[in-house]
Design a protein around this motif. Structure first.
Motif, PDB file in Angstrom:
ATOM      1  N   PRO A 113       0.804  -1.230   0.000  1.00  0.00           N
ATOM      2  CA  PRO A 113       0.000   0.000   0.000  1.00  0.00           C
ATOM      3  C   PRO A 113       0.834   1.275   0.000  1.00  0.00           C
ATOM      4  CG  PRO A 113      -0.936  -1.608   1.514  1.00  0.00           C
ATOM      5  CD  PRO A 113       0.359  -2.175   1.042  1.00  0.00           C
ATOM      6  N   HIS A 114       1.931   1.304   0.786  1.00  0.00           N
ATOM      7  CA  HIS A 114       2.723   2.535   0.808  1.00  0.00           C
ATOM      8  C   HIS A 114       3.651   2.637  -0.390  1.00  0.00           C
ATOM      9  CE1 HIS A 114       5.681  -0.219   2.817  1.00  0.00           C
ATOM     10  NE2 HIS A 114       6.515   0.467   2.091  1.00  0.00           N
ATOM     11  N   ASP A 115       3.658   1.603  -1.216  1.00  0.00           N
ATOM     12  CA  ASP A 115       4.550   1.553  -2.368  1.00  0.00           C
ATOM     13  C   ASP A 115       3.784   1.649  -3.683  1.00  0.00           C
ATOM     14  OD1 ASP A 115       7.237   1.603  -2.497  1.00  0.00           O
ATOM     15  OD2 ASP A 115       7.505  -0.529  -2.890  1.00  0.00           O
ATOM     16  N   ARG A 116       2.503   1.959  -3.617  1.00  0.00           N
ATOM     17  CA  ARG A 116       1.694   1.892  -4.819  1.00  0.00           C
ATOM     18  C   ARG A 116       2.160   2.918  -5.853  1.00  0.00           C
ATOM     19  NH1 ARG A 116      -3.976   4.415  -2.431  1.00  0.00           N
ATOM     20  NH2 ARG A 116      -3.173   6.490  -1.932  1.00  0.00           N
ATOM     21  N   LEU A 117       1.978   2.559  -7.121  1.00  0.00           N
ATOM     22  CA  LEU A 117       2.415   3.417  -8.212  1.00  0.00           C
ATOM     23  C   LEU A 117       1.425   4.559  -8.418  1.00  0.00           C
ATOM     24  CD1 LEU A 117       3.537   0.682 -10.765  1.00  0.00           C
ATOM     25  CD2 LEU A 117       4.956   1.962  -9.163  1.00  0.00           C
ATOM     26  N   ARG A 118       1.945   5.680  -8.809  1.00  0.00           N
ATOM     27  CA  ARG A 118       1.102   6.834  -9.102  1.00  0.00           C
ATOM     28  C   ARG A 118       0.693   6.827 -10.569  1.00  0.00           C
ATOM     29  NH1 ARG A 118       5.454  10.810  -6.392  1.00  0.00           N
ATOM     30  NH2 ARG A 118       4.637  10.975  -4.285  1.00  0.00           N
ATOM     31  N   THR A 119      -0.377   7.521 -10.852  1.00  0.00           N
ATOM     32  CA  THR A 119      -0.704   7.819 -12.245  1.00  0.00           C
ATOM     33  C   THR A 119      -0.101   9.172 -12.588  1.00  0.00           C
ATOM     34  OG1 THR A 119      -2.805   8.833 -11.582  1.00  0.00           O
ATOM     35  CG2 THR A 119      -2.845   6.493 -12.182  1.00  0.00           C
ATOM     36  N   THR A 120       0.277   9.344 -13.838  1.00  0.00           N
ATOM     37  CA  THR A 120       0.932  10.571 -14.278  1.00  0.00           C
ATOM     38  C   THR A 120       0.044  11.275 -15.290  1.00  0.00           C
ATOM     39  OG1 THR A 120       3.091   9.536 -13.959  1.00  0.00           O
ATOM     40  CG2 THR A 120       3.027  11.526 -15.298  1.00  0.00           C
ATOM     41  N   HIS A 121      -0.114  12.581 -15.088  1.00  0.00           N
ATOM     42  CA  HIS A 121      -1.007  13.364 -15.936  1.00  0.00           C
ATOM     43  C   HIS A 121      -0.284  14.575 -16.507  1.00  0.00           C
ATOM     44  CE1 HIS A 121      -4.783  11.356 -14.507  1.00  0.00           C
ATOM     45  NE2 HIS A 121      -4.019  11.132 -13.446  1.00  0.00           N
ATOM     46  N   MET A 122      -0.757  15.031 -17.651  1.00  0.00           N
ATOM     47  CA  MET A 122      -0.365  16.340 -18.140  1.00  0.00           C
ATOM     48  C   MET A 122      -1.134  17.377 -17.319  1.00  0.00           C
ATOM     49  SD  MET A 122       1.788  16.048 -20.708  1.00  0.00           S
ATOM     50  CE  MET A 122       1.620  17.563 -21.659  1.00  0.00           C
ATOM     51  N   PHE A 123      -0.430  18.374 -16.807  1.00  0.00           N
ATOM     52  CA  PHE A 123      -1.096  19.404 -16.015  1.00  0.00           C
ATOM     53  C   PHE A 123      -1.587  20.517 -16.933  1.00  0.00           C
ATOM     54  CE2 PHE A 123       2.056  18.092 -12.547  1.00  0.00           C
ATOM     55  CZ  PHE A 123       1.167  17.142 -12.062  1.00  0.00           C
ATOM     56  N   LYS A 124      -2.790  20.978 -16.665  1.00  0.00           N
ATOM     57  CA  LYS A 124      -3.358  22.063 -17.454  1.00  0.00           C
ATOM     58  C   LYS A 124      -2.631  23.360 -17.114  1.00  0.00           C
ATOM     59  CE  LYS A 124      -7.883  19.827 -17.619  1.00  0.00           C
ATOM     60  NZ  LYS A 124      -9.323  19.900 -17.237  1.00  0.00           N
TER      61      LYS A 124
END
Length: 694
Positions: A338-349
């Protein structure tokens, strides 16, 4: 790059690592001897496992949300029900949380403190050592269908898997404000301190170096069970009252990552079995690794009464474990916990991280060579792609920066921009050849440095005719040697080295040389900062080791165009201002350098003033003075001695910076001489030639 922890691993020096290895070997030796002396240990440990494997009550995790208000603290919420504090860390405060549970009966609460790589030392707390101190654990409860009917919950007892013996706070947590207003009486220790209605006591979890950054848990049993058929609404307060005065210096003792649970079991106690051992017990013995078996044994032996003597020997070894230093390090997320979960990556507006747009995946531009087939999204993959021979930009950038360091300007004079808007290289073939040399020689920077320094181009004189300067004022054609003022850090290092004060130790912590104290207090600084000037020769270490606050640069270096720490800088501007001369003439550490150089000159410069002046001159400029320079400096020396004799100058203050007569003068030396040569040394250290590369 979005999938890394902001990790704070504990760093140990080579000497400390050697000591740790010795301690671990001795512990292993004692444990091996225990196993040899008790050949039935495996059977006995298996019997113990059978007894404890399922001896814990069922706990229901509470899902809570922070309601403290906008005090700067932010919480990450994880799928396992835990929370992690981040951002601002107040020193003394109470965090409030609310949550609703469907449990119809509650007899006890459990608070788990969990490690996390984003906390100092891995946590579970937020102090510089990854520790915490829970001053008070407050609960208010109400029926879920009538939240206004809250009442305070009273506790009958508390247990923990570990707690300190009662002791006073460490120096970094002592409050000067409290001392000035009646004294700082705060202590921390047994878990009962968290329910004694005394904000000056707290549950402490510091087991000492090597054993502190692990999960801890406490169980708080209610005097009267909470019984609500429709569930219970909870208002939870975690008082954290054992920090210091200065939050900007990380003087907090706060909870880092934690999880709350409830049970309806009668009179539960905190599970004494460590979390990592609990997890191993769920693995069939035949499938455990040797390390896992050793981990279980290491805990189990502490429960065996006849092992008391050996356990005491091991405890004494643990007391010798060296302190480390939490250091920001790279730790990639794996997604395996749980503390190692991968993030999603987004283009920031419009670049605003609060406005995530389209989700994106890792990859490289189509017009460049692709990543290897099956490559993962790690930094290592990107690093290997960058140094692939099919993408030579990295090599070009590196050799261009090295060239810039030696010649003052790179072959591409916009090192921050190698794109379509950069200027063309002055010598494109040379740039490419150097880049290939770097790659062909296993990316050896030493090879490139040696190559440039041994070249005829670098070894040219910087002197040139007026016509040559007019034809190529920026020396882009490399018809002469480079001439420019050295970087800020080297300006200071030159003075320390010439005076003999330089501490040439390599590696270690950052240091605090003298600086005006008001710089580190509001309103000059955003918040109060600690700048404890080094009491010994640590203050004379290379400028590489001078501590830098992002918002408060070290003034001596900043005056010589050292950049601020809040942005990346690949090319420094060079200025020439009167302030720079005032620094090299009057700044306290430069004055110390002048006094030290004067002492060295009197001690080692020879019998005459001419020989002494030549010694000081060579110490600073690495050459002998010309007859004209020698005459000018001799006249200066004579004039200063006359001024002192006429009482215009206090020689003691000039020579020592105090009103105390120096006691380390050698036979035949006088305070007047020392003062006069201090002035001469100041002049030498202030020369343009002293801080100019030519």
């Amino acid at each position: 790059m979005n999938n890394d922890h902001e990790a704070f691993a504990v760093y140990h020096s080579p000497q400390q690592r050697t000591e740790i290895q010795r301690i671990q070997q001795q512990i292993q030796r004692i444990e091996t001897q225990l196993q040899q002396d008790h050949p039935d240990w495996q059977q006995r440990m298996a019997e113990w496992e059978d007894q404890v494997r399922n001896n814990q009550p069922e706990w229901t995790v509470l899902v809570v949300r922070n309601t403290t208000g906008d005090n700067g603290v932010r919480y990450y919420y994880y799928d396992d029900g835990s929370l992690r504090a981040s951002s601002y860390a107040p020193t003394q405060w109470t965090a409030y949380f609310t949550g609703t549970t469907s449990a119809k009966r509650i007899t006890a609460f459990r608070l788990e403190q969990l490690p996390d790589p984003n906390l100092p030392g891995g946590g579970p707390g937020r102090s510089i050592k990854g520790m915490s101190a829970l001053s008070e654990f407050h609960i208010e409860a109400a029926p879920a269908n009538n939240r206004d009917a809250t009442k305070k919950v009273e506790f009958a007892s508390a247990t923990a898997d570990f707690a300190n013996e009662a002791r006073a706070l460490e120096s970094e947590f002592v409050s000067q404000y409290r001392i000035n207003n009646g004294g700082d009486k705060r202590t921390y220790g047994p878990v009962e301190f968290a329910i004694d209605s005394d904000g000056d006591t707290a549950w402490g979890i510091d087991a000492g170096p090597g054993r502190r950054n692990v999960a801890r848990k406490a169980v708080f049993v209610l005097k009267e069970p909470l019984e609500n058929s429709d569930g219970t609404f909870l208002n939870i307060g975690l008082q954290q009252n054992h920090g210091g005065d200065n939050s900007d210096d990380n003087q907090n003792h706060n909870l880092g990552r934690f999880r709350l649970s409830v049970t309806d079991a009668p009179n539960p106690i905190a599970d004494p079995v460590p979390l990592e051992v609990r997890e191993i017990l769920q693995i069939p013995p035949s499938q455990r690794t040797a390390t896992q078996i050793a981990t279980v044994f290491r805990y189990w032996r502490t429960t065996v009464a006849e092992f008391a003597a050996a356990n005491q020997q091991i405890e004494e070894l643990w007391q010798q474990f060296p302190e480390g230093t939490p250091t920001l390090t790279l730790a990639a997320r794996t997604g395996n916990s749980p503390h190692d979960r991968l993030r999603t990556t987004h283009m920031f507006k419009r670049g605003d991280w609060l406005q995530p747009g389209e989700q994106v995946q890792f990859g490289t531009p189509d017009f460049l060579h692709p990543l290897p087939e099956g490559a993962d999204a790690s930094r290592l993959t990107l690093a290997r792609w960058l140094v692939d021979r099919r993408s030579p930009t990295a090599a070009r950038v590196i050799v261009n920066r090295i060239w810039q360091a030696y010649f003052g300007v790179g072959l591409v004079d916009t090192p921050e921009d190698f794109g379509v808007r950069s200027t063309a290289p002055s010598h494109p073939e040379l740039l490419d050849w150097l880049a290939c040399e770097l790659m062909d020689n296993n990316w050896s920077l030493k090879h490139i440095h040696r190559l440039i320094c041994s070249s005829a181009t670098y070894q040219q004189t910087s002197h040139a005719s007026p016509e040559a300067y007019q034809a190529d004022p920026q020396n882009r054609l490399l018809a002469r040697g480079a001439r420019f003022r050295v970087d800020a850090e080297i300006v200071r290092d030159i003075a320390l080295s010439a005076s003999g004060l330089l501490n040439a130790d390599i590696g270690g912590r950052s240091v605090y040389p003298p600086a005006p104290s008001f710089l580190f207090q509001p309103p000059v600084s955003y918040g109060p900062k600690v700048w404890d000037v080094e009491p010994d020769d640590q203050q004379y270490r290379r400028s590489l080791y001078v501590f830098k606050f992002r918002s408060v640069p070290y003034p001596t270096l900043q005056t010589f165009d050292s950049p601020n720490g809040d942005f990346s800088c690949v090319r420094r501007e060079r200025s020439n201002t009167p302030l720079q001369s005032l620094i090299t003439l009057n700044e306290p550490q430069f004055m110390e350098c002048a006094r030290a150089l004067a002492k060295n000159t009197l001690a080692s410069g020879g019998p005459t003033d001419e020989s002494k002046i030549t010694f000081a001159f060579r110490s600073v400029l690495s050459r002998t003075p010309s007859p004209g320079e020698l005459n000018d400096l001799h006249a200066l020396l004579k004039r200063e001695i006359e001024y002192i004799g006429q009482g215009w100058v206090n020689p003691i203050e000039l020579a020592t910076g105090t009103n105390r007569v120096p006691t380390d003068l050698q036979d035949g030396q006088t305070v007047t001489q020392l003062a006069a040569y201090t002035v001469l040394s100041r002049v030498l250290l202030n020369l343009d030639e002293t801080i100019t590369k030519e």
